[in-house]
Design a protein around this motif. Structure first.
Motif, mmCIF file in Angstrom:
data_model
loop_
_atom_site.group_PDB
_atom_site.id
_atom_site.type_symbol
_atom_site.label_atom_id
_atom_site.label_comp_id
_atom_site.label_asym_id
_atom_site.label_seq_id
_atom_site.Cartn_x
_atom_site.Cartn_y
_atom_site.Cartn_z
ATOM 1 N N ARG A 58 0.852 -0.998 -0.023
ATOM 2 C CA ARG A 58 0.123 0.186 -0.007
ATOM 3 C C ARG A 58 0.949 1.301 0.100
ATOM 4 O O ARG A 58 1.713 1.438 0.945
ATOM 5 N N GLY A 59 0.660 2.167 -0.820
ATOM 6 C CA GLY A 59 1.265 3.278 -1.060
ATOM 7 C C GLY A 59 2.814 3.136 -1.780
ATOM 8 O O GLY A 59 3.396 4.095 -2.105
ATOM 9 N N GLN A 60 2.849 1.928 -2.307
ATOM 10 C CA GLN A 60 4.075 1.585 -2.915
ATOM 11 C C GLN A 60 3.766 1.052 -4.523
ATOM 12 O O GLN A 60 4.606 0.683 -5.278
ATOM 13 N N GLN A 61 2.542 1.490 -4.947
ATOM 14 C CA GLN A 61 2.286 1.379 -6.339
ATOM 15 C C GLN A 61 3.095 1.852 -7.319
ATOM 16 O O GLN A 61 3.924 2.725 -7.140
ATOM 17 N N PHE A 62 3.367 0.823 -8.373
ATOM 18 C CA PHE A 62 4.463 1.461 -9.527
ATOM 19 C C PHE A 62 3.781 1.090 -10.695
ATOM 20 O O PHE A 62 2.886 0.357 -10.863
ATOM 21 N N ILE A 63 4.109 1.437 -11.792
ATOM 22 C CA ILE A 63 3.844 1.300 -13.178
ATOM 23 C C ILE A 63 4.621 0.164 -13.870
ATOM 24 O O ILE A 63 5.801 0.314 -14.169
ATOM 25 N N PRO A 64 3.868 -1.039 -13.849
ATOM 26 C CA PRO A 64 4.749 -2.112 -14.685
ATOM 27 C C PRO A 64 4.612 -2.042 -16.257
ATOM 28 O O PRO A 64 3.981 -1.456 -16.874
ATOM 29 N N VAL A 65 6.037 -2.644 -16.751
ATOM 30 C CA VAL A 65 6.087 -2.290 -18.068
ATOM 31 C C VAL A 65 5.270 -3.373 -19.017
ATOM 32 O O VAL A 65 4.872 -3.104 -20.256
ATOM 33 N N GLU A 66 4.641 -4.349 -18.469
ATOM 34 C CA GLU A 66 3.843 -5.006 -19.139
ATOM 35 C C GLU A 66 2.616 -4.518 -19.330
ATOM 36 O O GLU A 66 1.828 -4.594 -20.614
ATOM 37 N N PHE A 67 2.250 -3.296 -18.491
ATOM 38 C CA PHE A 67 1.110 -2.601 -18.603
ATOM 39 C C PHE A 67 1.471 -1.269 -19.541
ATOM 40 O O PHE A 67 0.958 -1.173 -20.645
ATOM 41 N N GLN A 68 2.590 -0.726 -19.176
ATOM 42 C CA GLN A 68 3.022 0.482 -19.831
ATOM 43 C C GLN A 68 3.714 0.313 -21.190
ATOM 44 O O GLN A 68 3.257 1.167 -22.238
ATOM 45 N N GLY A 69 4.217 -0.690 -21.434
ATOM 46 C CA GLY A 69 4.948 -0.980 -22.892
ATOM 47 C C GLY A 69 4.017 -1.984 -23.822
ATOM 48 O O GLY A 69 4.692 -1.921 -24.903
ATOM 49 N N ALA A 70 2.967 -2.193 -23.404
ATOM 50 C CA ALA A 70 2.283 -3.489 -24.064
ATOM 51 C C ALA A 70 0.882 -3.272 -23.776
ATOM 52 O O ALA A 70 -0.257 -2.938 -24.731
ATOM 53 N N ALA A 71 0.410 -3.725 -22.956
ATOM 54 C CA ALA A 71 -1.346 -4.075 -22.822
ATOM 55 C C ALA A 71 -2.020 -2.865 -22.818
ATOM 56 O O ALA A 71 -2.847 -2.500 -23.581
ATOM 57 N N TYR A 72 -1.627 -1.676 -22.280
ATOM 58 C CA TYR A 72 -2.373 -0.422 -22.429
ATOM 59 C C TYR A 72 -2.095 0.306 -23.360
ATOM 60 O O TYR A 72 -3.017 1.385 -23.894
ATOM 61 N N ARG A 73 -1.211 -0.143 -24.355
ATOM 62 C CA ARG A 73 -1.029 0.436 -25.647
ATOM 63 C C ARG A 73 -2.295 -0.040 -26.832
ATOM 64 O O ARG A 73 -2.311 0.431 -27.910
ATOM 65 N N PHE A 74 -3.332 -0.739 -26.252
ATOM 66 C CA PHE A 74 -4.367 -1.278 -27.071
ATOM 67 C C PHE A 74 -5.134 0.009 -27.610
ATOM 68 O O PHE A 74 -5.696 -0.337 -28.852
#
Length: 524
Positions: free
Chosen positions: A285-301
């Motif tokens: 909690r409070g240490q969330q980060f942005i994962p590259v599986e999301f930033q570099g691929a999945a969310y680029r949908f």
């Protein structure tokens, strides 16, 4: 039970070389029960044991989709994402921007999505700019994400709008009223603040990449200011800015959970995450980060949802006619008032009429494109001004694919098996055989997520791995940020009045109406 959950205690067998042969073989394999698999393949940060929220990171400790030492791999990805290639929708741009939006049948490879409005695309882009900004990693050269800074806070807190607040970023605020954000005029209607050379003065410069995202940013400026006015009218004076910001942010977060995510991942995935919890993305909690599986691929949908052209507004031209334009058009280079919809310019007609992008019930709304492996043709020739790093290539699909090398992202098939989701096999990717490197069996995650949506959901929403990663990260960011409503007060419901005067729910149409940028308020 959602279809993307592993069943019972069945073992998972994971091995990259096996995927190259159609998920066969056991070289370097992991044969694990689901509980063991999570302990083995989820990183320490995602499992809640490490802290560095200002850096990117990984969810999964898994090998990359291909041999990153293969000298021919970058060229293969560039060919895969090239103009006129397997990802190009080959829209007939010669038909012009008007016909490509009024006659979508002209683009048979680029179908409309009856589950989304055209605004879904740009709200999604606005969200991306609120939580992730990589300014340093090189395309096509492996780097450690945990050494790479994220220039945005890893939270859906609108720091792209508010910056560091009135004291640290006074240029973003009204000098005559420090509780309000600075808004300027483009001639007819609102515009983001600009310097004399036209450069936007924003918490995130990317929110001026195109006219739609710039218009959305300006709408949020006006939304905040309208909330300030409402609080003042109710007699509130103490902590006015902080209270207004929280009210704005919570209503924005409500829209994410209750309007945007149902459109892009489906209500079933959201219900499962809220009811049964996240399985993979579980930082402290409070240490969330942005994962590259999301930033570099999945969310680029979202790049697949972009139309070739849009109607920016109904009566913006000098003669009172509608302003249509391609999202990007080389003819717009160096024009003071470009023919396309790029950002970075101020002119009388450069504003957004939101009835094209969201459904105000007047019949003027248009759809975005389906989530599939076909990308609108104008995105194969971006202006450098639309690329925050200002580097080559200017072909968006090539940039996305090269980022899989940058972040050493695992294949979609490998992630599917680890997540207990039935994977798509090589027979779903015959078009990739020509590029070698085993790509049909070990597919770059971005392309895999697009194909998953196309095959499993008809392109109307994400499915499988894509839905799981996007859903876990969004819900996780909201549950792990102590200031977000899902963490601070999960039973909260919107309190601002909707367009119809009721309360208890809130949509983008309600936000735009409250901000007085809706068609009725503008008289057009």
């Amino acid at each position: 039970m959602p279809t993307d959950q592993p069943s019972g205690g069945q073992p998972l067998t994971v091995g990259r070389r096996g995927f190259l042969a159609g998920l066969g073989g056991t070289v370097g394999a992991l044969t694990l029960t689901p509980a063991q698999a999570l302990a083995e393949v989820v990183t320490a940060r995602s499992g809640g044991f490490a802290t560095s929220p200002d850096r990117f990171g990984r969810i999964f400790a898994l090998p990359a989709f291909a041999d990153l030492n293969a000298s021919s791999l970058p060229a293969a990805l560039i060919a895969m994402g090239g103009p006129g290639g397997v990802m190009d929708a080959r829209d007939p741009l010669q038909e012009g921007p008007v016909r490509l939006i009024t006659n979508p049948e002209l683009s048979p490879n680029n179908l409309d999505n009856d589950n989304h409005t055209a605004g879904t695309t740009f709200f999604g882009q606005f969200l991306d700019h609120d939580m992730t900004f990589d300014q340093t990693s090189p395309l096509g050269r492996p780097v450690d994400p945990e050494r790479t800074p994220n220039a945005r806070t890893p939270a859906l807190d609108l720091d792209s709008v508010y910056g560091r607040g009135p004291s640290a970023d006074p240029q973003l605020y009204d000098p005559n009223d420090r509780a309000k954000l600075r808004v300027e005029s483009g001639g007819l209607f609102e515009d983001v603040p600009r310097r004399s050379d036209g450069t936007a003065v924003l918490g995130d410069p990317r929110n001026d990449e195109n006219l739609m995202i710039s218009g959305l940013h300006a709408a949020f400026l006006k939304f905040h200011n309208a909330v300030v006015d409402r609080l003042r009218a109710s007699g509130q004076t103490r902590d006015l800015f902080a209270n207004a910001r929280r009210l704005v942010t919570w209503h924005y977060q409500w829209i994410i959970v209750h309007e945007f995510l149902p459109q892009v991942i489906g209500q079933g995935v959201i219900d499962d995450l809220l009811r049964n919890g996240r399985r993979f993305y579980r930082p402290a909690r409070g240490q969330q980060f942005i994962p590259v599986e999301f930033q570099g691929a999945a969310y680029r949908f979202g790049h697949s949802m972009v139309r070739p052209s849009y109607r920016a507004n109904l009566r913006g031209n000098q003669d009172g006619s509608a302003f249509f334009g391609f999202v990007f058009d080389p003819a717009g280079e160096r024009q003071a008032d470009p023919v396309d919809l790029r950002g970075g310019r101020r002119a009388r007609r450069r504003f957004i009429g939101w009835q094209t992008f969201f459904d105000f019930g007047d019949g003027e709304m248009r759809r975005n494109k389906r989530i599939d492996t076909k990308i609108s043709t104008p995105l194969f020739n971006l202006p450098l001004s639309a690329i925050s790093s200002g580097d080559q290539p200017t072909v968006l699909p090539q940039r996305n694919l090269l980022r899989h090398i940058t972040w050493s992202i695992p294949s979609g098939q490998l992630l599917a098996v680890v997540c207990g989701i039935p994977p798509l096999f090589a027979q779903h990717f015959p078009e990739l055989q020509q590029f070698g490197h085993g790509l049909p069996s070990s597919t770059p995650l971005w392309y895999y997520v697009l194909k998953e949506a196309e095959v499993l959901a008809g392109g109307r929403r994400l499915a499988g791995v894509g839905a799981r990663i996007v859903g876990e990260v969004f819900i996780g960011l909201l549950q792990l940020d102590p200031a977000a409503y899902l963490a601070a007060q999960p039973s909260w419901r919107p309190t601002l009045p909707r367009a119809n005067g009721s309360t208890g729910n809130f949509t983008m149409v309600d936000l735009l109406t409250f901000a007085k940028v809706d068609p009725a308020s503008r008289g057009q």
